[in-house]
Design an enzyme around this catalytic site. Structure first.
Site, PDB file in Angstrom:
ATOM      1  N   LYS A  28     -12.561  -5.644  14.403  1.00 54.50           N
ATOM      2  CA  LYS A  28     -13.050  -6.292  13.171  1.00 54.50           C
ATOM      3  C   LYS A  28     -14.559  -6.120  13.056  1.00 54.50           C
ATOM      4  O   LYS A  28     -15.295  -6.512  13.970  1.00 54.50           O
ATOM      5  CB  LYS A  28     -12.694  -7.786  13.199  1.00 54.50           C
ATOM      6  CG  LYS A  28     -13.201  -8.583  12.005  1.00 54.50           C
ATOM      7  CD  LYS A  28     -12.588  -9.983  12.007  1.00 54.50           C
ATOM      8  CE  LYS A  28     -13.029 -10.812  10.824  1.00 54.50           C
ATOM      9  NZ  LYS A  28     -14.348 -11.403  11.002  1.00 54.50           N
TER      10      LYS A  28
ATOM     11  N   THR B  46     -13.547  -8.881  17.401  1.00 52.00           N
ATOM     12  CA  THR B  46     -14.709  -8.843  16.500  1.00 52.00           C
ATOM     13  C   THR B  46     -15.851  -8.111  17.190  1.00 52.00           C
ATOM     14  O   THR B  46     -16.306  -8.524  18.260  1.00 52.00           O
ATOM     15  CB  THR B  46     -15.108 -10.279  16.105  1.00 52.00           C
ATOM     16  OG1 THR B  46     -13.975 -10.877  15.487  1.00 52.00           O
ATOM     17  CG2 THR B  46     -16.271 -10.287  15.133  1.00 52.00           C
TER      18      THR B  46
ATOM     19  N   SER C  46      -8.997 -18.036  14.911  1.00 49.94           N
ATOM     20  CA  SER C  46     -10.321 -17.784  15.495  1.00 49.94           C
ATOM     21  C   SER C  46     -10.340 -18.214  16.954  1.00 49.94           C
ATOM     22  O   SER C  46      -9.781 -19.243  17.321  1.00 49.94           O
ATOM     23  CB  SER C  46     -11.379 -18.578  14.718  1.00 49.94           C
ATOM     24  OG  SER C  46     -12.587 -18.624  15.435  1.00 49.94           O
TER      25      SER C  46
ATOM     26  N   HIS D 250     -18.297  -9.737   8.101  1.00 52.14           N
ATOM     27  CA  HIS D 250     -18.247 -11.102   8.638  1.00 52.14           C
ATOM     28  C   HIS D 250     -18.585 -12.118   7.535  1.00 52.14           C
ATOM     29  O   HIS D 250     -19.223 -13.138   7.773  1.00 52.14           O
ATOM     30  CB  HIS D 250     -19.236 -11.230   9.812  1.00 52.14           C
ATOM     31  CG  HIS D 250     -18.805 -12.158  10.902  1.00 52.14           C
ATOM     32  ND1 HIS D 250     -18.509 -11.739  12.181  1.00 52.14           N
ATOM     33  CD2 HIS D 250     -18.618 -13.502  10.914  1.00 52.14           C
ATOM     34  CE1 HIS D 250     -18.186 -12.789  12.926  1.00 52.14           C
ATOM     35  NE2 HIS D 250     -18.237 -13.872  12.174  1.00 52.14           N
TER      36      HIS D 250
ATOM     37  N   TYR E  93     -13.648 -12.612  20.792  1.00 49.83           N
ATOM     38  CA  TYR E  93     -14.955 -12.044  21.117  1.00 49.83           C
ATOM     39  C   TYR E  93     -14.874 -11.665  22.589  1.00 49.83           C
ATOM     40  O   TYR E  93     -14.692 -12.564  23.432  1.00 49.83           O
ATOM     41  CB  TYR E  93     -16.068 -13.073  20.924  1.00 49.83           C
ATOM     42  CG  TYR E  93     -16.350 -13.462  19.488  1.00 49.83           C
ATOM     43  CD1 TYR E  93     -17.014 -12.588  18.627  1.00 49.83           C
ATOM     44  CD2 TYR E  93     -15.999 -14.720  18.999  1.00 49.83           C
ATOM     45  CE1 TYR E  93     -17.302 -12.965  17.310  1.00 49.83           C
ATOM     46  CE2 TYR E  93     -16.279 -15.091  17.689  1.00 49.83           C
ATOM     47  CZ  TYR E  93     -16.929 -14.205  16.860  1.00 49.83           C
ATOM     48  OH  TYR E  93     -17.218 -14.573  15.561  1.00 49.83           O
TER      49      TYR E  93
HETATM   50  C1  LIG Z   1     -16.984 -20.735   8.333  1.00 51.89           C
HETATM   51  C2  LIG Z   1     -16.642 -19.354   8.800  1.00 51.89           C
HETATM   52  C3  LIG Z   1     -16.308 -19.163  10.135  1.00 51.89           C
HETATM   53  C4  LIG Z   1     -15.976 -17.885  10.590  1.00 51.89           C
HETATM   54  N1  LIG Z   1     -15.603 -17.741  11.891  1.00 51.89           N
HETATM   55  C5  LIG Z   1     -15.275 -16.503  12.347  1.00 51.89           C
HETATM   56  C6  LIG Z   1     -14.847 -16.323  13.684  1.00 51.89           C
HETATM   57  O1  LIG Z   1     -14.734 -17.276  14.450  1.00 51.89           O
HETATM   58  N2  LIG Z   1     -14.561 -15.064  14.087  1.00 51.89           N
HETATM   59  C7  LIG Z   1     -14.651 -13.987  13.248  1.00 51.89           C
HETATM   60  O2  LIG Z   1     -14.386 -12.853  13.659  1.00 51.89           O
HETATM   61  N3  LIG Z   1     -15.025 -14.142  11.963  1.00 51.89           N
HETATM   62  C8  LIG Z   1     -15.326 -15.362  11.499  1.00 51.89           C
HETATM   63  N4  LIG Z   1     -15.700 -15.519  10.197  1.00 51.89           N
HETATM   64  C9  LIG Z   1     -15.670 -14.357   9.273  1.00 51.89           C
HETATM   65  C10 LIG Z   1     -14.295 -14.226   8.612  1.00 51.89           C
HETATM   66  O3  LIG Z   1     -13.326 -13.824   9.534  1.00 51.89           O
HETATM   67  C11 LIG Z   1     -14.297 -13.200   7.477  1.00 51.89           C
HETATM   68  O4  LIG Z   1     -14.821 -11.977   7.963  1.00 51.89           O
HETATM   69  C12 LIG Z   1     -15.083 -13.634   6.253  1.00 51.89           C
HETATM   70  O5  LIG Z   1     -15.049 -15.025   6.073  1.00 51.89           O
HETATM   71  C13 LIG Z   1     -14.497 -12.951   5.022  1.00 51.89           C
HETATM   72  O6  LIG Z   1     -15.229 -13.249   3.891  1.00 51.89           O
HETATM   73  P1  LIG Z   1     -14.821 -14.381   2.803  1.00 51.89           P
HETATM   74  O7  LIG Z   1     -15.156 -15.694   3.440  1.00 51.89           O
HETATM   75  O8  LIG Z   1     -15.714 -14.030   1.676  1.00 51.89           O
HETATM   76  O9  LIG Z   1     -13.354 -14.235   2.485  1.00 51.89           O
HETATM   77  C14 LIG Z   1     -16.021 -16.784   9.703  1.00 51.89           C
HETATM   78  C15 LIG Z   1     -16.357 -16.983   8.367  1.00 51.89           C
HETATM   79  C16 LIG Z   1     -16.671 -18.248   7.913  1.00 51.89           C
HETATM   80  C17 LIG Z   1     -17.004 -18.431   6.459  1.00 51.89           C
END
Ligand SMILES: Cc1cc2nc3c(=O)[nH]c(=O)nc-3n(C[C@H](O)[C@H](O)[C@H](O)COP(=O)(O)O)c2cc1C
Length: 359
Positions: free
Chosen positions: A223, A154, A106, A247, A128
């Site tokens: 994404k 993203t 990330s 997301h 981002y």
């Molecule tokens: C705590 C947390 C932080 C996340 N941070 C980012 C991020 O910094 N950038 C991003 O593109 N997606 C982020 N996501 C989304 C994840 O990349 C992903 O799309 C999502 O967690 C997938 O679903 P799942 O948690 O059910 O496996 C985050 C998700 C969570 C739960």
């Protein structure tokens, strides 16, 4: 006792984590409709196995965006791993490298990309796009120099989703001593939560993707593409893959589960762009269903954080081991020799009205 499933691991993590941190990881936006939909969608699709196909032990190794990987299960980008475990992203990276799995770091990681890269495994970097192109360019150069193999941009975040659990808990900033290390050159704001240190901009457009395409020769994945028209538009922009993702239910609420949106996107892009699905993948059978509907790989977000919270590097390793063996077993039980063998003929969609024999 070691967790036997990702759901058991999640329960163990919940018991360990400070409630506000658990909510930060577990939560979604608004009423969390999408969050619930993501896992539910997998449960609503059944598998109808083929038998006696003699395909042998399933092979999981694959290549994605020019990266060899030992399995088609990618670590999705999630922020703030040091909130889950003191070793944070370093521990995640070591576990992913040992498993031969691709780790998408990330942009809001609490460890600098250069330090994460020390683990030596295949890395993608989630970006981002910042309205300040100079900053984005400097970060892309940093990421290239660190050896990342692809950029995951993203695009579902023109503004930050409203996460009411965090508002209720007053989680706004990272604790003292922790920051979004990749944002450091921006100054004191890197000490803040992502809503305040990273700029989310509704002015971003396809022109910015074109600009990035010119800037770097790294493969680019977008994404958060969910509309088939956007998937078609992506074909013209020279990107190399799409993440079909809502997301993790943290941005626009009431977006359907990515699993349900996958078929029209797969139709729109055909074989021209590989698709990675994320959102609610908790079992090997979930991954198999995504492959059957056109995904080349799946990505997992929260399970990695639960593993990290429970056991640091060993916990993340356990997550990857469990999913790998579940996927192997699911493929074998469906008569598949690899993820490529999975097709919609294996899927069963329940109908509301059962069809009775009337005569
Ligand atoms: C705590 C947390 C932080 C996340 N941070 C980012 C991020 O910094 N950038 C991003 O593109 N997606 C982020 N996501 C989304 C994840 O990349 C992903 O799309 C999502 O967690 C997938 O679903 P799942 O948690 O059910 O496996 C985050 C998700 C969570 C739960």
């Amino acid at each position: 006792m070691k967790a036997l499933s990702l759901r058991e691991l999640e329960a163990a993590a919940r018991a360990l984590l400070e409630p506000g941190i658990h909510d930060l990881f577990a939560g979604g936006s608004d009423d969390e409709v999408s969050l619930r939909a993501n896992e539910d969608a997998f449960a609503r699709v059944g598998l109808v196995p083929r038998v006696l196909r003699g395909r042998g032990a399933p092979r999981l190794d694959t290549e994605l965006l020019g990266c060899r990987a030992s399995m088609p299960i990618v670590l999705a980008p999630t922020a703030f791993h040091r909130l889950a475990h003191p070793e944070g992203e370093r521990a995640t990276a070591r576990a992913a490298a040992a498993a031969g799995a691709i780790y998408t770091v990330s942009m809001a990681s609490t460890t600098a990309i250069e330090d994460i890269a020390q683990a030596g495994g295949p890395l993608w970097f989630q970006l981002y796009l910042q309205p300040d192109r100079g900053f984005t360019e400097a970060l892309v150069r940093r990421v290239e120099a660190a050896g990342c193999k692809a950029l995951v941009v993203t695009v579902d975040s023109p503004v930050f989703g409203r996460r009411e659990r965090d508002l209720r808990n007053g989680f706004m900033d990272l604790p003292a001593g922790m920051c979004c290390e990749n944002m450091r050159p921006l100054g004191p704001n890197c000490e803040r939560g992502p809503a305040r240190s990273i700029a989310f901009s509704p002015t971003l457009s396809w022109a910015d993707v074109d600009w990035l395409r010119e800037l770097t020769s790294l493969p680019i994945a977008l994404k958060g593409v969910l509309h088939p028209e956007d998937a078609k538009r992506a074909l013209d922009s020279g990107v190399d893959a799409l993440f079909v993702s809502n997301h993790g239910g943290r941005q626009l609420d009431t977006v359907p589960a990515p699993l349900e949106l996958l078929p029209p996107i797969a139709d729109a892009v055909g074989d021209r762009l590989p698709l990675v699905l994320d959102g609610g993948v908790r079992r090997g059978t979930d991954a198999l269903k995504a492959f059957a509907l056109g995904a080349r790989a799946v990505a997992i977000g929260r399970p990695v954080l639960w593993g990290l919270a429970v056991g640091g590097e060993a916990g993340v390793a356990h997550v990857l081991t469990m999913l790998r063996s579940e996927l192997e077993r699911a493929l074998a039980l469906c008569g598949c020799g690899s993820a490529d063998d999975a097709s919609p003929e294996l899927l069963h969609f329940s109908r509301w009205e059962p069809r009775w024999r009337t005569s």
